[in-house]
Design an enzyme around this catalytic site. Structure first.
Site, short mmCIF file in Angstrom:
data_model
loop_
_atom_site.label_atom_id
_atom_site.label_comp_id
_atom_site.label_asym_id
_atom_site.label_seq_id
_atom_site.Cartn_x
_atom_site.Cartn_y
_atom_site.Cartn_z
N GLU A 145 62.31 63.28 60.78
CA GLU A 145 61.79 64.18 59.72
C GLU A 145 60.83 65.23 60.28
O GLU A 145 59.70 65.37 59.78
CB GLU A 145 61.12 63.35 58.61
CG GLU A 145 62.11 62.47 57.87
CD GLU A 145 61.57 61.79 56.62
OE1 GLU A 145 60.34 61.80 56.39
OE2 GLU A 145 62.40 61.23 55.87
N GLU A 147 68.53 57.62 56.23
CA GLU A 147 67.56 57.02 55.30
C GLU A 147 68.02 57.34 53.89
O GLU A 147 68.10 58.52 53.52
CB GLU A 147 66.14 57.56 55.51
CG GLU A 147 65.44 57.00 56.72
CD GLU A 147 63.96 57.42 56.79
OE1 GLU A 147 63.30 57.49 55.73
OE2 GLU A 147 63.50 57.66 57.91
O1 AHR Z 1 61.37 54.79 55.02
C1 AHR Z 1 60.04 55.15 54.74
C2 AHR Z 1 59.70 56.52 55.29
O2 AHR Z 1 60.40 57.51 54.59
C3 AHR Z 1 60.06 56.79 56.72
O3 AHR Z 1 59.08 56.34 57.60
C4 AHR Z 1 60.15 58.28 56.77
O4 AHR Z 1 61.06 58.73 57.73
C5 AHR Z 1 60.54 58.68 55.37
O5 AHR Z 1 59.73 59.67 54.87
#
Ligand code: AHR
Length: 499
Positions: free
Chosen positions: A172, A291
């Site tokens: 990110e 994610e």
């Molecule tokens: O999964 C939780 C968080 O969400 C992770 O650390 C990050 O990559 C995202 O913002």
């Protein structure tokens, strides 16, 4: 309400890459410590891994697990987690404001993935670090022997290289919350140079460039275009992340979240292919949705947490029945785009926004979202069919034309077909008529249903079986036509087999 679906053998989306049923373990909260690892726990094995958790992970058949972060990654020194445990430093962990003991590092994680029958998806820190730490980590993990870093691994008891195939170039990096946040050009340059050198160390690896943290980012999708213009020749995937929630208790709107995921995926495909065209390239960049999940229940509680604790309870969402339905529709969205989404990781695996919950020194149990993930992973492998669907629709606050029926079908092999279907209606059953042309000699194997009278119902330590699937779904097949009843607010798995 009535809906129709036509399934044709030759109308196919593509082959499912089993890695779309992947997951994620970050050094965050109780994911590692108290989640997968808890020496002293009654079920802990000789390496301190909880076997009760391992059993559940194996039941989910998780094929790949991303590690070690997440936001944690961008401040992480991987060397802190190798060598004798008693010499490993305790560090301030700035992303989540905790203390990291480094009891678990890359070697222990690789031990755990072997026990879990999973592959690792390793990530390199492009926040505080860069090319050098990335190339030495690849050398430490993947080079056989005869060099400083590979021999150091051997001296730590790992004679054979870990052979980690998939690597993420940071996490990110478009987000201002990220340690070492960068502009698209800054990230594109460092990602390219890091990718180049990592592939020089091991040309067999695959690399994932960071896409946007979500489709709501101001820089989306320009970020993807710029990053890929820099990195196109050296990377294999572009990442997508997204989380959905229901903070306003607007269930019809929440249940439509997968329409956003569909659009996000389509836009990233279009952007990657735009760069392909611009570069006159023959190479196609695929998508790593590394994610995704529902995440909102724990926000308020996390704001109250005392900083600088070791493995505190963070991001411990307790999931409801409606969350499970949203997760089901998100899995359907991933399957619908399996021709380009080759990796996906539900974030995360244990305790932290996870399908599996544990109590320290206590039991492990299955959250509601465990079940759609389990069914998709067990029965969603094969060839995705392109269904023709007619469904009544509704409008929600954010989305228009939301079909009550969300569905996809997978031809698992020559003798098995699985239909996944969600009825989004709050109060009406859906009569689904499936035209099985091309599968005329198929009969019903089972119709699994996840339903509940209370869409806010949860599974807890005290009541772990409050929301569980049953196998009494109503499907009858006459000739080519399967008639199913999809109860209001239900996740359905209709499994067919050749006579
Ligand atoms: O999964 C939780 C968080 O969400 C992770 O650390 C990050 O990559 C995202 O913002």
């Amino acid at each position: 309400m009535k809906a129709k679906m036509i399934l044709e053998k030759d109308f196919q989306v593509g082959e499912v890459d089993k890695r779309i049923f992947g997951s994620f373990i970050e050094h965050l909260g109780r994911a590692v410590y108290g989640g997968i690892y808890e020496p002293g726990h009654p079920t802990a094995d000789e390496d301190g891994f909880r076997q009760d958790v391992l059993e559940l992970v194996k039941e989910l058949q998780v094929p790949i697990v991303r590690y070690p972060g997440g936001n944690f990654l961008s401040g992480y020194n991987w060397e802190d987690g190798i060598g004798p445990r008693e010499e490993r430093p305790r560090r301030l962990e700035l992303a989540w404001r905790t203390i990291e003991t480094n009891e678990v590092g890359v070697n222990e994680f690789m031990d755990w993935t072997k026990k879990a029958n999973a592959e690792a998806m390793m990530a390199v820190n492009l926040g505080t670090r860069g090319i050098d730490a990335a190339r030495t980590l690849v050398e430490y993990c993947n080079h056989p022997s005869g060099t400083y870093w590979s021999d150091l691994r051997r001296s730590h008891g790992y004679e054979e290289p870990h052979k980690i195939k998939v690597w993420c170039l940071g996490n990110e990096m478009d987000g201002p919350w990220q340690i070492g946040h960068k502009t698209a050009h800054e990230y594109g340059r460092i990602a390219l140079e890091t990718a180049k050198v990592m592939k020089w160390v091991d040309p067999t690896i695959e690399l994932v460039a960071c896409g946007s943290s979500n489709s709501g980012m101001r820089t989306f999708p320009e970020w993807e275009a710029t990053v890929l213009e820099h990195t196109y020749d050296y990377v294999d995937y572009i990442s997508l992340h997204t989380y959905y929630g229901n903070p306003d208790n607007d269930t019809p709107n929440f249940l439509a979240s997968s329409l956003d995921m569909d659009q996000f995926i389509k836009t990233v495909i279009a952007t990657a292919d735009y760069v392909k065209a611009k570069k006159r390239s023959n190479k196609t960049i695929n998508l790593s949705f590394d994610e995704w999940n529902v995440w909102f229940h724990s926000h308020a509680q996390d704001r109250e947490l005392e900083p600088w604790q070791v493995a505190p309870p963070q991001l411990e969402d307790v999931y409801t029945h409606e969350d499970a339905l949203v997760v089901g529709t998100l899995l359907i969205s991933l399957l619908k785009h399996c021709h380009r989404v080759k990796i996906a990781c539900q974030a995360q695996l244990v305790n932290v926004i996870a399908p599996i919950m544990t109590e320290n020194m206590g039991p492990a149990w299955k959250q509601t979202i465990y079940y759609p993930y389990l069914h998709a992973s067990q029965f969603g492998r094969g060839t995705v069919l392109q269904p023709l669907i007619q469904s009544p629709k509704y409008d929600s606050k954010r989305f228009s034309d939301v079909p009550y029926l969300e569905a996809i079908a997978v031809k698992n092999d020559e003798d098995h077909v699985t239909i996944f279907a969600v009825n989004r209606s709050l109060d009406k059953q859906l009569e689904l008529e499936t035209d099985l042309r091309g599968f005329s000699d198929f009969v019903l194997l089972e119709h699994i249903v996840l339903e509940h009278t209370d869409c806010k119902a949860t599974n807890t330590k005290e009541h772990p079986n409050n929301v569980v699937p049953h196998h009494n779904g109503k499907t009858a097949i006459v000739g080519n036509i399967a008639r199913s009843i999809l109860p209001a607010l239900s996740w359905n798995v209709i499994r067919l087999k050749r006579k």
